[in-house]
Motif scaffolding. Structure first.
Motif, PDB file in Angstrom:
ATOM      1  N   PHE A  56       0.960  -1.059  -0.018  1.00  0.00           N
ATOM      2  CA  PHE A  56      -0.100   0.137  -0.014  1.00  0.00           C
ATOM      3  C   PHE A  56       1.143   1.217  -0.148  1.00  0.00           C
ATOM      4  O   PHE A  56       1.858   1.167   0.783  1.00  0.00           O
ATOM      5  CB  PHE A  56      -1.071   0.156   1.284  1.00  0.00           C
ATOM      6  CG  PHE A  56      -1.799   1.107   1.285  1.00  0.00           C
ATOM      7  CD1 PHE A  56      -3.065   1.292   0.513  1.00  0.00           C
ATOM      8  CD2 PHE A  56      -1.568   2.265   1.799  1.00  0.00           C
ATOM      9  CE1 PHE A  56      -4.078   1.920   0.830  1.00  0.00           C
ATOM     10  CE2 PHE A  56      -2.441   3.266   2.085  1.00  0.00           C
ATOM     11  CZ  PHE A  56      -3.601   3.285   1.371  1.00  0.00           C
ATOM     12  N   TYR A  57       0.577   2.284  -0.768  1.00  0.00           N
ATOM     13  CA  TYR A  57       1.536   3.515  -0.843  1.00  0.00           C
ATOM     14  C   TYR A  57       0.568   4.563  -0.929  1.00  0.00           C
ATOM     15  O   TYR A  57      -0.587   4.492  -1.032  1.00  0.00           O
ATOM     16  CB  TYR A  57       1.917   3.294  -2.280  1.00  0.00           C
ATOM     17  CG  TYR A  57       3.055   2.533  -2.717  1.00  0.00           C
ATOM     18  CD1 TYR A  57       4.435   2.676  -2.494  1.00  0.00           C
ATOM     19  CD2 TYR A  57       2.768   1.326  -3.116  1.00  0.00           C
ATOM     20  CE1 TYR A  57       5.450   1.677  -2.586  1.00  0.00           C
ATOM     21  CE2 TYR A  57       3.484   0.220  -3.476  1.00  0.00           C
ATOM     22  CZ  TYR A  57       5.146   0.346  -3.053  1.00  0.00           C
ATOM     23  OH  TYR A  57       5.891  -0.890  -3.321  1.00  0.00           O
ATOM     24  N   VAL A  58       1.222   5.720  -0.216  1.00  0.00           N
ATOM     25  CA  VAL A  58       0.696   6.947  -0.291  1.00  0.00           C
ATOM     26  C   VAL A  58       1.457   7.627  -1.540  1.00  0.00           C
ATOM     27  O   VAL A  58       2.361   7.292  -2.095  1.00  0.00           O
ATOM     28  CB  VAL A  58       0.845   7.716   0.846  1.00  0.00           C
ATOM     29  CG1 VAL A  58       0.185   7.403   2.088  1.00  0.00           C
ATOM     30  CG2 VAL A  58       2.523   7.759   1.186  1.00  0.00           C
ATOM     31  N   THR A  59       0.779   8.831  -1.909  1.00  0.00           N
ATOM     32  CA  THR A  59       1.453   9.433  -3.280  1.00  0.00           C
ATOM     33  C   THR A  59       2.525  10.432  -3.076  1.00  0.00           C
ATOM     34  O   THR A  59       3.125  10.832  -4.171  1.00  0.00           O
ATOM     35  CB  THR A  59       0.088  10.307  -3.873  1.00  0.00           C
ATOM     36  OG1 THR A  59      -0.242  11.348  -3.163  1.00  0.00           O
ATOM     37  CG2 THR A  59      -0.857   9.347  -4.491  1.00  0.00           C
ATOM     38  N   SER A  60       2.967  10.678  -1.753  1.00  0.00           N
ATOM     39  CA  SER A  60       3.998  11.583  -1.397  1.00  0.00           C
ATOM     40  C   SER A  60       4.521  11.118  -0.140  1.00  0.00           C
ATOM     41  O   SER A  60       3.728  10.772   0.583  1.00  0.00           O
ATOM     42  CB  SER A  60       3.762  13.056  -1.643  1.00  0.00           C
ATOM     43  OG  SER A  60       4.599  13.820  -1.027  1.00  0.00           O
ATOM     44  N   PRO A  61       5.759  11.553   0.168  1.00  0.00           N
ATOM     45  CA  PRO A  61       6.449  11.300   1.425  1.00  0.00           C
ATOM     46  C   PRO A  61       6.038  12.694   2.426  1.00  0.00           C
ATOM     47  O   PRO A  61       6.080  12.542   3.674  1.00  0.00           O
ATOM     48  CB  PRO A  61       7.766  10.982   1.559  1.00  0.00           C
ATOM     49  CG  PRO A  61       8.141  12.083   0.035  1.00  0.00           C
ATOM     50  CD  PRO A  61       7.124  11.655  -0.946  1.00  0.00           C
ATOM     51  N   ALA A  62       5.515  13.556   1.828  1.00  0.00           N
ATOM     52  CA  ALA A  62       5.136  14.884   2.790  1.00  0.00           C
ATOM     53  C   ALA A  62       3.446  14.610   2.996  1.00  0.00           C
ATOM     54  O   ALA A  62       2.758  14.381   2.224  1.00  0.00           O
ATOM     55  CB  ALA A  62       5.508  16.090   1.718  1.00  0.00           C
ATOM     56  N   CYS A  63       3.620  15.598   3.926  1.00  0.00           N
ATOM     57  CA  CYS A  63       2.184  15.637   4.621  1.00  0.00           C
ATOM     58  C   CYS A  63       0.921  16.284   3.629  1.00  0.00           C
ATOM     59  O   CYS A  63       0.072  15.460   3.481  1.00  0.00           O
ATOM     60  CB  CYS A  63       2.023  16.640   5.852  1.00  0.00           C
ATOM     61  SG  CYS A  63       3.048  15.909   7.226  1.00  0.00           S
ATOM     62  N   THR A  64       1.338  17.360   3.164  1.00  0.00           N
ATOM     63  CA  THR A  64       0.155  18.188   2.578  1.00  0.00           C
ATOM     64  C   THR A  64      -0.039  17.483   1.162  1.00  0.00           C
ATOM     65  O   THR A  64      -1.332  17.138   0.949  1.00  0.00           O
ATOM     66  CB  THR A  64       0.675  19.589   2.118  1.00  0.00           C
ATOM     67  OG1 THR A  64       0.982  20.278   3.477  1.00  0.00           O
ATOM     68  CG2 THR A  64      -0.616  20.365   1.588  1.00  0.00           C
ATOM     69  N   PRO A  65       0.674  17.149   0.435  1.00  0.00           N
ATOM     70  CA  PRO A  65       0.355  16.292  -0.947  1.00  0.00           C
ATOM     71  C   PRO A  65      -0.340  14.904  -0.498  1.00  0.00           C
ATOM     72  O   PRO A  65      -1.104  14.544  -1.355  1.00  0.00           O
ATOM     73  CB  PRO A  65       1.566  16.413  -1.817  1.00  0.00           C
ATOM     74  CG  PRO A  65       2.852  16.484  -0.936  1.00  0.00           C
ATOM     75  CD  PRO A  65       2.124  17.448   0.435  1.00  0.00           C
ATOM     76  N   SER A  66       0.307  14.419   0.423  1.00  0.00           N
ATOM     77  CA  SER A  66      -0.289  12.729   0.714  1.00  0.00           C
ATOM     78  C   SER A  66      -1.688  12.967   0.971  1.00  0.00           C
ATOM     79  O   SER A  66      -2.484  12.240   0.506  1.00  0.00           O
ATOM     80  CB  SER A  66       0.555  12.487   1.573  1.00  0.00           C
ATOM     81  OG  SER A  66       0.012  10.926   1.942  1.00  0.00           O
ATOM     82  N   ARG A  67      -2.082  13.935   1.900  1.00  0.00           N
ATOM     83  CA  ARG A  67      -3.402  14.119   2.435  1.00  0.00           C
ATOM     84  C   ARG A  67      -4.223  14.876   1.299  1.00  0.00           C
ATOM     85  O   ARG A  67      -5.438  14.310   1.368  1.00  0.00           O
ATOM     86  CB  ARG A  67      -3.462  14.964   3.874  1.00  0.00           C
ATOM     87  CG  ARG A  67      -2.811  14.383   4.869  1.00  0.00           C
ATOM     88  CD  ARG A  67      -2.655  15.203   5.885  1.00  0.00           C
ATOM     89  NE  ARG A  67      -1.951  14.564   7.221  1.00  0.00           N
ATOM     90  CZ  ARG A  67      -2.706  13.900   8.249  1.00  0.00           C
ATOM     91  NH1 ARG A  67      -3.949  13.944   8.058  1.00  0.00           N
ATOM     92  NH2 ARG A  67      -1.989  13.407   9.173  1.00  0.00           N
ATOM     93  N   GLY A  68      -3.756  15.361   0.550  1.00  0.00           N
ATOM     94  CA  GLY A  68      -4.659  15.879  -0.602  1.00  0.00           C
ATOM     95  C   GLY A  68      -5.274  14.787  -1.336  1.00  0.00           C
ATOM     96  O   GLY A  68      -6.270  14.743  -2.033  1.00  0.00           O
ATOM     97  N   SER A  69      -4.067  13.944  -1.658  1.00  0.00           N
ATOM     98  CA  SER A  69      -4.460  12.664  -2.582  1.00  0.00           C
ATOM     99  C   SER A  69      -5.430  11.862  -1.809  1.00  0.00           C
ATOM    100  O   SER A  69      -6.465  11.208  -2.604  1.00  0.00           O
ATOM    101  CB  SER A  69      -3.477  11.964  -3.006  1.00  0.00           C
ATOM    102  OG  SER A  69      -2.635  12.470  -3.871  1.00  0.00           O
ATOM    103  N   ILE A  70      -5.451  11.643  -0.585  1.00  0.00           N
ATOM    104  CA  ILE A  70      -6.398  10.751   0.246  1.00  0.00           C
ATOM    105  C   ILE A  70      -7.704  11.502   0.120  1.00  0.00           C
ATOM    106  O   ILE A  70      -8.837  11.027  -0.096  1.00  0.00           O
ATOM    107  CB  ILE A  70      -6.098  10.735   1.806  1.00  0.00           C
ATOM    108  CG1 ILE A  70      -4.824   9.986   1.966  1.00  0.00           C
ATOM    109  CG2 ILE A  70      -7.123  10.258   2.598  1.00  0.00           C
ATOM    110  CD1 ILE A  70      -4.233  10.066   3.264  1.00  0.00           C
ATOM    111  N   LEU A  71      -7.804  12.921   0.185  1.00  0.00           N
ATOM    112  CA  LEU A  71      -9.151  13.523   0.196  1.00  0.00           C
ATOM    113  C   LEU A  71      -9.747  13.474  -1.235  1.00  0.00           C
ATOM    114  O   LEU A  71     -10.877  13.364  -1.463  1.00  0.00           O
ATOM    115  CB  LEU A  71      -8.895  14.930   0.512  1.00  0.00           C
ATOM    116  CG  LEU A  71      -8.641  15.157   1.944  1.00  0.00           C
ATOM    117  CD1 LEU A  71      -8.338  16.655   2.458  1.00  0.00           C
ATOM    118  CD2 LEU A  71      -9.647  14.858   2.789  1.00  0.00           C
TER     119      LEU A  71
END
Length: 340
Positions: A56-71
């Motif tokens: 399972f992957y997130v789209t970025s190691p940084a907070c803001t872009p990763s959460r933006g993709s979750i949303l």
């Protein structure tokens, strides 16, 4: 967490959904994945009763872009939020005055309002919606959850706060809906309290709760970067000190219900000086700390670089990344970081 499919409740109405997000927590910090020095009984029980995603992957190691993709369900390069929203001068000890903060990036930048997030989609489907905890998609009113699909918001709209004062480098930063609030207590316990209250208020209707904790990330305090949780949590670690540790949409429901394998075979990343691709079992990464091609089926720890021995695979994976990058460059532009 979904209501059981066979329950009387689920036959009468859509399932309630609680999406829980932690901040800067690695998979090796969860007991269910073999952690020896992390006490996570509730997460372990959830894993035992549900699905453990082992790739399972997130789209970025940084907070803001990763959460933006979750949303939004979209790559950061599509939704426009592909960098951190933060005031960089705090790194050099600068404290912003209220006048300075009013014109700073944290006060003026946020998710492009044209984006459609999961709260808006759930609200349009008849759900009561709440965002509790770390929003990290903009502090100005037009960016807050209550202006973007959520009925209720309690938490921090920016990327981090002090766990006890709830300030961000001296700037008050805890909100209820669109107003600043000042409360006593450990922020994560306040988030849990608000989550339980929201569930209690909406138990008779379908609800969607986005519960995004700030922990276990570091605190946002110029004087001390360590976390001081309540003693009852420290008591779980005898002999240890945890304060020293630091759009194409895919319907995932059939995968989570074990009705099908995930059809996703590729993921791509681009962040400042780093880029990476996962194509099938192969992962290619170019970053300041690591560079190489790895076969995750046989080398999940990414210890053996195959760049020299498998140039054909390397070229193929790079080509797939180039195709994705061109697609992102031609996507309809979104603010706040892209120049258009």
């Amino acid at each position: 967490m979904l209501a059981p499919a066979g329950s009387a409740q689920s036959r009468q109405r859509p399932p309630n959904i609680v999406l829980i997000v932690s901040d800067n927590q690695a998979y090796v910090d969860i007991g269910a994945f073999g952690a020896k020095d992390a006490v996570t009984p509730n997460l372990d029980r959830t894993a035992a009763d549900g699905i453990m995603a082992t790739s399972f992957y997130v789209t970025s190691p940084a907070c803001t872009p990763s959460r933006g993709s979750i949303l939004t369900g979209r790559y950061p390069q599509r939704n426009g939020l592909y960098e951190m929203i933060r005031n960089e001068m705090v790194r050099y000890g600068h404290r912003y005055t209220p006048e300075e903060y009013a014109y700073s990036p944290e006060m003026t930048l946020g998710m492009d309002p044209r984006e459609i997030n999961c709260g808006e989609m759930m609200k349009s489907a008849g759900y009561a919606t709440a965002a509790i905890g770390k929003w990290d998609s903009g502090r100005a009113k037009r960016y807050l959850p209550t202006r973007n699909g959520f009925d209720y918001f309690y938490g921090l709209p920016i990327t981090g706060i002090d766990y006890w004062t709830h300030d961000r480098y001296g700037v008050p930063s805890m909100f209820r809906n669109e107003e600043l609030v000042k409360e006593e207590g450990f922020s994560e316990e306040l988030f849990t309290r608000e989550a339980l209250r929201f569930i209690g208020r909406n138990r008779d209707q379908p609800f969607f709760l986005y519960l995004a904790y700030h922990a276990p990330s570091g605190t946002a305090d110029l004087d001390d970067q360590r976390i001081y949780p309540p003693q009852k949590y420290l008591d779980l670690y005898p002999g240890l000190d945890p304060t020293e540790r630091r759009t194409e949409y895919l319907d995932m429901l059939p995968v989570l219900q074990r009705k099908m394998d995930s059809p996703r075979t590729e993921m791509f990343w681009k962040s400042r000086h780093s880029r990476a691709a996962r194509v099938g079992n192969f992962k290619w990464i170019v970053a300041p700390q690591l560079d190489g091609l790895f076969d995750l089926a046989n080398d999940p720890g990414e210890a053996s670089d195959l760049s020299a021995s498998r140039p054909d695979i390397l070229a193929f994976v790079k080509a797939r990344w180039d195709n994705w990058n061109r697609e992102m460059e031609h996507a309809e532009p979104r603010g706040p970081f892209r120049d258009y």
